[in-house]
Structures are given as structure tokens and as C-alpha cells.
Design a protein around this motif. Structure first.
Motif, mmCIF file in Angstrom:
data_model
loop_
_atom_site.group_PDB
_atom_site.id
_atom_site.type_symbol
_atom_site.label_atom_id
_atom_site.label_comp_id
_atom_site.label_asym_id
_atom_site.label_seq_id
_atom_site.Cartn_x
_atom_site.Cartn_y
_atom_site.Cartn_z
ATOM 1 N N ASN A 332 0.903 -1.372 -0.139
ATOM 2 C CA ASN A 332 -0.004 -0.106 -0.044
ATOM 3 C C ASN A 332 0.881 1.223 0.026
ATOM 4 O OD1 ASN A 332 -2.566 -0.985 -0.236
ATOM 5 N ND2 ASN A 332 -2.655 -1.333 1.936
ATOM 6 N N SER A 333 1.924 0.957 0.659
ATOM 7 C CA SER A 333 2.824 2.379 0.895
ATOM 8 C C SER A 333 3.520 2.422 -0.793
ATOM 9 C CB SER A 333 3.800 2.121 1.597
ATOM 10 O OG SER A 333 4.856 3.098 1.876
ATOM 11 N N ILE A 334 3.916 1.426 -1.302
ATOM 12 C CA ILE A 334 4.605 1.773 -2.543
ATOM 13 C C ILE A 334 3.565 2.174 -3.814
ATOM 14 C CG2 ILE A 334 5.941 0.555 -4.495
ATOM 15 C CD1 ILE A 334 7.215 -1.113 -2.042
ATOM 16 N N TYR A 335 2.516 1.517 -3.646
ATOM 17 C CA TYR A 335 1.476 1.679 -4.739
ATOM 18 C C TYR A 335 0.582 3.050 -4.615
ATOM 19 C CZ TYR A 335 1.382 -3.378 -6.312
ATOM 20 O OH TYR A 335 1.482 -4.783 -6.809
ATOM 21 N N SER A 336 0.577 3.559 -3.262
ATOM 22 C CA SER A 336 -0.043 5.060 -3.258
ATOM 23 C C SER A 336 0.962 5.853 -3.863
ATOM 24 C CB SER A 336 -0.533 5.181 -1.721
ATOM 25 O OG SER A 336 0.919 4.991 -0.992
ATOM 26 N N VAL A 337 2.314 5.750 -3.582
ATOM 27 C CA VAL A 337 3.340 6.716 -4.117
ATOM 28 C C VAL A 337 2.925 6.654 -6.000
ATOM 29 C CG1 VAL A 337 5.893 6.918 -4.983
ATOM 30 C CG2 VAL A 337 4.945 6.525 -2.249
ATOM 31 N N ARG A 338 2.951 5.160 -6.305
ATOM 32 C CA ARG A 338 2.805 5.256 -7.820
ATOM 33 C C ARG A 338 1.443 6.071 -8.301
ATOM 34 N NH1 ARG A 338 4.577 -0.972 -9.083
ATOM 35 N NH2 ARG A 338 6.650 -0.946 -8.201
ATOM 36 N N ALA A 339 0.303 5.685 -7.422
ATOM 37 C CA ALA A 339 -0.974 6.192 -7.554
ATOM 38 C C ALA A 339 -0.779 7.805 -7.817
ATOM 39 C CB ALA A 339 -2.052 5.784 -6.722
ATOM 40 N N LYS A 340 -0.283 8.445 -6.871
ATOM 41 C CA LYS A 340 0.096 9.723 -6.742
ATOM 42 C C LYS A 340 0.716 10.307 -8.009
ATOM 43 C CE LYS A 340 -0.437 10.204 -1.616
ATOM 44 N NZ LYS A 340 0.376 10.258 -0.430
ATOM 45 N N ALA A 341 1.690 9.423 -8.235
ATOM 46 C CA ALA A 341 2.464 10.013 -9.378
ATOM 47 C C ALA A 341 1.883 9.844 -10.831
ATOM 48 C CB ALA A 341 3.813 8.845 -9.613
ATOM 49 N N MET A 342 1.029 8.569 -10.957
ATOM 50 C CA MET A 342 0.334 8.580 -12.047
ATOM 51 C C MET A 342 -0.810 9.610 -12.178
ATOM 52 S SD MET A 342 -2.082 5.285 -13.120
ATOM 53 C CE MET A 342 -0.496 4.268 -13.463
ATOM 54 N N LYS A 343 -1.513 10.091 -11.148
ATOM 55 C CA LYS A 343 -2.772 10.974 -11.140
ATOM 56 C C LYS A 343 -2.282 12.349 -11.653
ATOM 57 C CE LYS A 343 -7.155 11.779 -9.858
ATOM 58 N NZ LYS A 343 -8.318 10.895 -10.250
ATOM 59 N N LYS A 344 -0.875 12.621 -11.009
ATOM 60 C CA LYS A 344 -0.221 14.008 -11.394
ATOM 61 C C LYS A 344 0.177 14.068 -12.627
ATOM 62 C CE LYS A 344 3.444 16.939 -9.693
ATOM 63 N NZ LYS A 344 4.397 16.943 -10.812
ATOM 64 N N ALA A 345 0.859 13.121 -13.272
ATOM 65 C CA ALA A 345 1.264 12.850 -14.757
ATOM 66 C C ALA A 345 -0.018 12.938 -15.547
ATOM 67 C CB ALA A 345 1.906 11.551 -14.959
ATOM 68 N N LEU A 346 -1.130 12.316 -15.495
ATOM 69 C CA LEU A 346 -2.078 12.387 -16.236
ATOM 70 C C LEU A 346 -2.851 13.684 -16.323
ATOM 71 C CD1 LEU A 346 -3.844 8.910 -15.113
ATOM 72 C CD2 LEU A 346 -2.861 9.566 -17.555
ATOM 73 N N VAL A 347 -2.851 14.344 -14.963
ATOM 74 C CA VAL A 347 -3.401 15.796 -15.118
ATOM 75 C C VAL A 347 -2.312 16.613 -15.715
ATOM 76 C CG1 VAL A 347 -4.187 17.569 -13.374
ATOM 77 C CG2 VAL A 347 -4.827 15.195 -13.046
ATOM 78 N N GLU A 348 -0.932 16.414 -15.614
ATOM 79 C CA GLU A 348 -0.130 17.496 -16.175
ATOM 80 C C GLU A 348 0.127 17.336 -17.541
ATOM 81 O OE1 GLU A 348 4.364 18.768 -15.224
ATOM 82 O OE2 GLU A 348 3.430 17.445 -13.936
ATOM 83 N N TYR A 349 -0.003 16.142 -18.194
ATOM 84 C CA TYR A 349 0.498 15.971 -19.570
ATOM 85 C C TYR A 349 -0.537 15.891 -20.640
ATOM 86 C CZ TYR A 349 5.099 15.445 -17.188
ATOM 87 O OH TYR A 349 6.089 15.725 -16.464
ATOM 88 N N LEU A 350 -1.726 15.123 -19.990
ATOM 89 C CA LEU A 350 -2.671 14.621 -21.141
ATOM 90 C C LEU A 350 -3.693 15.838 -21.392
ATOM 91 C CD1 LEU A 350 -3.870 10.952 -20.213
ATOM 92 C CD2 LEU A 350 -2.233 11.756 -21.845
ATOM 93 N N PRO A 351 -4.174 15.812 -22.848
ATOM 94 C CA PRO A 351 -5.013 16.943 -23.184
ATOM 95 C C PRO A 351 -6.175 17.513 -22.039
ATOM 96 C CG PRO A 351 -5.085 15.306 -24.927
ATOM 97 C CD PRO A 351 -4.294 14.730 -23.506
ATOM 98 N N LYS A 352 -6.449 18.853 -22.395
ATOM 99 C CA LYS A 352 -7.624 19.266 -21.476
ATOM 100 C C LYS A 352 -8.756 18.483 -21.744
ATOM 101 C CE LYS A 352 -9.495 23.730 -20.199
ATOM 102 N NZ LYS A 352 -9.338 25.052 -20.727
ATOM 103 N N GLY A 353 -9.496 18.409 -20.825
ATOM 104 C CA GLY A 353 -10.807 17.716 -21.009
ATOM 105 C C GLY A 353 -10.728 16.089 -20.991
ATOM 106 N N THR A 354 -9.580 15.535 -20.473
ATOM 107 C CA THR A 354 -9.297 14.212 -20.276
ATOM 108 C C THR A 354 -9.990 13.796 -19.012
ATOM 109 O OG1 THR A 354 -7.437 13.948 -21.613
ATOM 110 C CG2 THR A 354 -7.687 12.290 -19.880
ATOM 111 N N LYS A 355 -10.882 12.743 -18.867
ATOM 112 C CA LYS A 355 -11.454 12.452 -17.633
ATOM 113 C C LYS A 355 -10.910 11.073 -17.074
ATOM 114 C CE LYS A 355 -16.252 13.367 -19.246
ATOM 115 N NZ LYS A 355 -17.446 12.867 -19.564
ATOM 116 N N ILE A 356 -10.406 11.326 -15.761
ATOM 117 C CA ILE A 356 -9.522 10.130 -15.163
ATOM 118 C C ILE A 356 -10.375 9.562 -14.014
ATOM 119 C CG2 ILE A 356 -7.533 10.028 -13.710
ATOM 120 C CD1 ILE A 356 -6.558 12.662 -15.118
ATOM 121 N N SER A 357 -10.694 8.284 -14.002
ATOM 122 C CA SER A 357 -11.465 7.770 -12.733
ATOM 123 C C SER A 357 -10.633 7.884 -11.345
ATOM 124 C CB SER A 357 -11.927 6.294 -13.316
ATOM 125 O OG SER A 357 -10.891 5.558 -13.203
ATOM 126 N N ALA A 358 -11.462 7.492 -10.413
ATOM 127 C CA ALA A 358 -10.843 7.209 -9.182
ATOM 128 C C ALA A 358 -9.694 6.467 -9.041
ATOM 129 C CB ALA A 358 -11.834 6.970 -8.135
#
Length: 437
Positions: A332-358
Motif C-alpha cells: 500500500n505504501s509503494i502503490y500509493s506513491v505510484r498512484a499519486k505519480a500517475m494521477k499527477k502525470a495524467l493531469v499535467e500532460y494529457l489533453p485538457k478535457g481528459t477524464k480520469i477515474s478514481a
């Protein structure tokens, strides 16, 4: 298939990276088990608990079932202790579902009328239903953006099947003559079956609310539906709360109508996501001992005893010494770090209007690009640059496609570390810019 390809950034792989496998802990547990059951100690009775290298009891060693039951009671805050006879040990969720379908459904002669799968669905589950005779009898039920399911769609489809012809109230041995065996208990055959991953779902990552879990059970009782829950991600929980989602099987047990002998839910659980898929060890939990017993009476069980007998006893040792809890905490400690990195990268780099699930637990998130982008085209070019994306077309229900391919993509966090996740999403975003329409 793409999920098996070796690539620098494979977001399709839904299994742990090799460095996360508990090799040392499993080796120590195996040595402990084989020492403890060495024939010199009175640690097994040869009936409820057999030597781990011998044939196992049909339900699996009682000692292990007690350990799993008390472990779940603790994890899910149950105040009434779980009867270990409500557990049937298995060789993991995949083989578990085949056993469930064999013991509780009969699609021939329209006895079990239809199977429903939450859509998008786990991409390899269709084949298990086809093998069980459900080809042409599969329907998808939409998982909504908030992680809930479309109850209106579900009940509309149920009413449609109910109206097609008269339904007998009781299923007799004559109705299921081809699979009736007078030397075994009468199978409990359900009219419908629903497959769902209710917590941190695969592929969208959503979780049903407690209210909707109860609503689903009420619907199951009304229409004689068996709910098969792939309860495989529940303990991979990254939220800042200690309150876990309640398992449907526990809600089913708590609200059983008077006289009900079986219930309507089977929790098809596995240790694959927690200790490593190669261990091939899991369990099925039911609301009552009677349904668990039926699951243990399949021909293969009766012939060879519980499957993965040695491995389930090894899991029992990890439960006994507490190492499993330490390891899950580490994951959980490792995966939560990966989850935060994934969410941050998706918001930062993918096109505006992209939908990201929980992305609150489990392995996956679901990404929907804006309508100007075609994920199928983009994924092809991404693959030439070492990025493997699991496009939505992989997650359709056989015979009831809903068009997930153009926009939807499932991303897994279990196989790549945080740096690789960011690098891969950057490449994906660069390809998206070239494919804007």
C-alpha cells in the motif's frame, strides 16, 4: 497479447513488478510449514487438517480457514465471528469462478437465463463464461463514471428476460438432469448470474457505495441472481481512512431472510494480488456454510481434495506469523506513491478535457480522452515508442459491445515504478498532440 509484451512502459500488465514479490517470506513460511507437519508433531488429524503434501479436505484445512476467517473479521470490522465453514479454499480467483459457474449455473434449456457482466469488464473473464455454456447469453451493465452501476439498465434487462416465458419457482433435479448426481448434494442453480468487481474495480477503479451494495443484494433476492464478487483488491486501499468498503458477502449474511439457506453472494477472493499470482491460492466465502459446502463438492474437489493444498497452508503460516499484514502495508505504501505519480502525470500532460477515474486503491485507473482523439490510433503509435496501453476495446462484454475502444484506456500501476509511470505518460501525451483532430 499486449499485456504479455516486454516493453519499457507496459501499462497493460496487471501483476506486481518482480521486486515486489515476497520471495523470502514465502520461503521461510514453506520451511516452517514442512517442519511443523513433519509427522512427529500432533498438528493434524488427517480429516479436518491433513498434511500439506497429502490430499486436502474438500473445503481445505480447517486451521487455514479459521485463520482466514478471523483475519477478515479484523480487516472488515466484523463483530460476529465468521464461521470457517463458510469458506472454501481454491487455487485462485480464475479457477474459482469456473468452479462457481459449474456448481451454481445451468445455461442449458434456459434454466440459468443470462449472465450479466459489469461493463467495461475484466478483459479475460468472458472466456470463463463461454466455457460454462454462456456463449450468446452475456449482457453488459454499465459502470458509471462515479463507480456505481446503472441499476435502471440492469432491472430493465432483467424484466425483459422475465417476460419472455414463464419461470418456474423451483428448479428440480429433472430440470438439471444432465448435471444431477444422486451421490452428491443437489446443486443450487440460480436463474441469473452477475459478475462484478465491487471494490476498486477492474478496469475502471470504481467502488460501490454501501447503499448500492445493499440495493444490489435486494435485486438479487427479487430475481434469483447469484452475485459473483471478484474481491481481489479490497485490501489495496490508499485512502486516508481506516474504514474499508464492506464486502457484499458480509452484507448478504447480515440480512439473510429467515429460512434462507444459501444467500445470493459468493466472494471469490485470492492472494494473487497480495502475495504473488504464481502462488495460486485463494478462497470463496459465502453467507452460509451450505453454499460453501456445495462449492467444495465439484468432481475435481471430490477426486483430489482442495486445490493448491500446500500453498493455502503456506498462506496460513503467513497469516499466523503476521507477515502478510506487514507485506500488504508495504504494498500500500509503494502503490500509493505510484498512484499519486500517475494521477499527477495524467493531469499535467494529457489533453485538457481528459477524464480520469478514481485511483483510491487496487491496480487500475480508467482514462477517457476528449472526443477529438482516437485512442486506438494513438495506442498503435505509442507501442512503436515502447508504451503499451490497454485500450477500451479489450474490456468489452462478448456480444454486447458498448464502444469503449475509441476513448477509453486502462492504466495499471502495479508493474511500473513512479518514474517509469511518468515517463510513459509523457510519451503518450506527445503522441496525443500529433493525433488531435
Amino acid at each position: 497479447m499486449s499485456h504479455q509484451k516486454i516493453a519499457p512502459y507496459n501499462f497493460f500488465k496487471g501483476h506486481p513488478s518482480t521486486n515486489l514479490l515476497p520471495t523470502k517470506e514465502i520461503l521461510e513460511a514453506t520451511q516452517k510449514v514442512l517442519s511443523r507437519f513433519d509427522g512427529t508433531l500432533d498438528t493434524y488429524d488427517g480429516f479436518n487438517d491433513t498434511h500439506p503434501l497429502n490430499y486436502g479436505p474438500d473445503l481445505g484445512n480447517l486451521e487455514v480457514r479459521k485463520l482466514i476467517a478471523s483475519w477478515n473479521d479484523k480487516n472488515f470490522g466484523l463483530t460476529t465471528p465468521t464461521d470457517p465453514n463458510c469458506l472454501n479454499l481454491t487455487s485462485g480467483a480464475s479457477y474459482g469462478i469456473m468452479n462457481i459457474l459449474a456448481q451454481t449455473t445451468f445455461p442449458r434449456d434456459n434454466i440459468t437465463r443470462q449472465a450479466f457482466l459489469i461493463s467495461p469488464t475484466y478483459f479475460l473473464i468472458n472466456a470463463a463464461f463461454v466455457d460454462a455454456g454462456f456463449s450468446g447469453k452475456l449482457s453488459g451493465i454499465n459502470e458509471l463514471d462515479d463507480g456505481q452501476i446503472d441499476f435502471e439498465e440492469f432491472e430493465t434487462k432483467l424484466k425483459s428476460f422475465e417476460s419472455q416465458s414463464e419461470i418456474k419457482k423451483e428448479i428440480t433435479k429433472e430440470d438439471i438432469a444432465p448435471i444431477y448426481d444422486p451421490y452428491r448434494p443437489m446443486k443450487k442453480i440460480f436463474r441469473y448470474v452477475l459478475y462484478i468487481v465491487p471494490t476498486f474495480s477492474n478496469p475502471k477503479g470504481g467502488s460501490l457505495t454501501t447503499e448500492n451494495r445493499k440495493k444490489l443484494i435486494q435485486l438479487a433476492r427479487k430475481y434469483n441472481i447469484l452475485i459473483i464478487c471478484d474481491d481481489v483488491y479490497d485490501l489495496l486501499d490508499f485512502r486516508d481512512t481506516k474504514n474499508r468498503y464492506e464486502r457484499l458477502v458480509h452484507l448478504d449474511r447480515e440480512s439473510l431472510p429467515e429460512g434462507e439457506e444459501y444467500g445470493n453472494v459468493i466472494s471469490n477472493a485470492t492472494f494473487s494480488k497480495l502475495l504473488g499470482p504464481g502462488l495460486r491460492a485463494g478462497y470463496q466465502e459465502t453467507a452460509t456454510p451450505k453454499l460453501a459446502h456445495l462449492l467444495s463438492q465439484g468432481g475435481a474437489h471430490r477426486s483430489g481434495g482442495t486445490p493448491s493444498h500446500l500453498n493455502t497452508v503456506i498462506v496460513g503460516e503467513l497469516l499466523r506469523n503476521g507477515n502478510i499484514d506487514k507485506f500488504i502495508s508495504k504494498l500500500n505504501s509503494i502503490y500509493s506513491v505510484r498512484a499519486k505519480a500517475m494521477k499527477k502525470a495524467l493531469v499535467e500532460y494529457l489533453p485538457k478535457g481528459t477524464k480520469i477515474s478514481a485511483l483510491e486503491g487496487g491496480y487500475f485507473t480508467w482514462v477517457s480522452l476528449p472526443p477529438q482523439y482516437d485512442s486506438l490510433e494513438i495506442a498503435k503509435e505509442c507501442e512503436t515508442r515502447g508504451v503499451i496501453l490497454a485500450t477500451g476495446d479489450n474490456f468489452e462484454v462478448n456480444g454486447d459491445a458498448k464502444g469503449w475502444g475509441k476513448s477509453g484506456v486502462r492504466l495499471s500501476l502495479s508493474h511500473l515504478d513512479a518514474d517509469k509511470i511518468e515517463e510513459g505518460i509523457k510519451i503518450w501525451a506527445e503522441v496525443c498532440k500529433k493525433h488531435y483532430h
